[in-house]
Design an enzyme around this catalytic site. Sequence first.
Site, short mmCIF file in Angstrom:
data_model
loop_
_atom_site.label_atom_id
_atom_site.label_comp_id
_atom_site.label_asym_id
_atom_site.label_seq_id
_atom_site.Cartn_x
_atom_site.Cartn_y
_atom_site.Cartn_z
N GLU A 255 78.20 25.77 52.45
CA GLU A 255 79.46 26.35 52.01
C GLU A 255 80.14 27.15 53.13
O GLU A 255 81.35 27.10 53.28
CB GLU A 255 79.23 27.20 50.76
N LYS B 190 87.49 34.39 43.07
CA LYS B 190 88.23 33.26 42.50
C LYS B 190 89.66 33.69 42.13
O LYS B 190 89.97 34.90 42.12
CB LYS B 190 87.47 32.74 41.27
N HIS C 147 82.43 33.42 43.07
CA HIS C 147 81.45 32.39 43.43
C HIS C 147 80.50 32.94 44.47
O HIS C 147 80.92 33.71 45.34
CB HIS C 147 82.15 31.15 44.02
N ARG D 140 73.69 37.08 44.29
CA ARG D 140 73.68 36.38 42.99
C ARG D 140 73.33 37.36 41.87
O ARG D 140 73.94 37.33 40.80
CB ARG D 140 72.65 35.23 43.01
P1 DAT Z 1 77.60 29.60 39.28
O1 DAT Z 1 79.05 29.81 39.56
O2 DAT Z 1 76.98 30.79 38.59
O3 DAT Z 1 76.80 29.15 40.47
P2 DAT Z 1 77.40 26.86 38.33
O4 DAT Z 1 77.14 26.45 39.73
O5 DAT Z 1 76.46 26.36 37.28
O6 DAT Z 1 77.50 28.44 38.18
O7 DAT Z 1 78.85 26.37 37.90
C1 DAT Z 1 79.93 26.47 38.80
C2 DAT Z 1 81.14 26.94 38.04
O8 DAT Z 1 81.51 25.97 37.07
C3 DAT Z 1 80.94 28.24 37.24
O9 DAT Z 1 81.10 29.39 38.03
C4 DAT Z 1 81.98 28.10 36.18
C5 DAT Z 1 82.02 26.61 35.90
N1 DAT Z 1 81.16 26.27 34.75
C6 DAT Z 1 79.80 26.24 34.72
N2 DAT Z 1 79.33 25.89 33.52
C7 DAT Z 1 80.44 25.69 32.75
C8 DAT Z 1 80.64 25.31 31.39
N3 DAT Z 1 79.62 25.05 30.58
N4 DAT Z 1 81.92 25.21 30.95
C9 DAT Z 1 82.97 25.46 31.77
N5 DAT Z 1 82.85 25.82 33.06
C10 DAT Z 1 81.61 25.93 33.54
MG MG Z 2 76.73 27.37 41.53
#
Ligand code: DAT
Ligand code: MG
Length: 148
Positions: A126, A9, A115, A85
Amino acid sequence: MEQTFLMVKPDGIQRNLTGEIINRFERKGFKLAGAKLMQITDELAKTHYGEHKDKPFFGELVEFITSGPVLAMVFEGENVILTARDMMGKTNPLEAAPGTIRGDYGMTVEKNIIHGSDSPESAEKEISLFFNSSEILDYSKQDREWIY
Ligand code: DAT
Ligand code: MG
């Protein structure tokens, strides 16, 4: 062989963690099948993070991921989706175990460095969202027989 989509990122790029991140996956034994530095458009960001569109953080997430270059990558190997992961660590770096990328380098959930696809379905989606098929290379690598 299984493939996954990984992306450094904008914070990872700015903080000079790109080489470190590639190193971890390479050294583990995964094979790089595609990579490109890119500036994500607003449209691509919204599609990529579509599953989060109703979350309160969606706007900031799109703003952040489009705030600077990212390194989009495809890595290949046995069980690469789940293993990558695990190597990334939990979404919130403060909860991520030491030894994981987020656990070692991250401090906030908004700026969590990397990511990675979370399932075979999302990996397929993706990879095709970020790469043309001609950008995914199928090549032989001499280390394979020492890894498998
Ligand atoms: P990951 O990146 O582990 O797959 P995710 O798919 O739940 O996590 O969320 C995608 C992205 O969104 C994550 O990398 C960061 C952001 N994000 C997730 N939960 C958040 C939160 N509660 N507040 C702010 N940003 C958040
Ligand atoms: Mg995710």
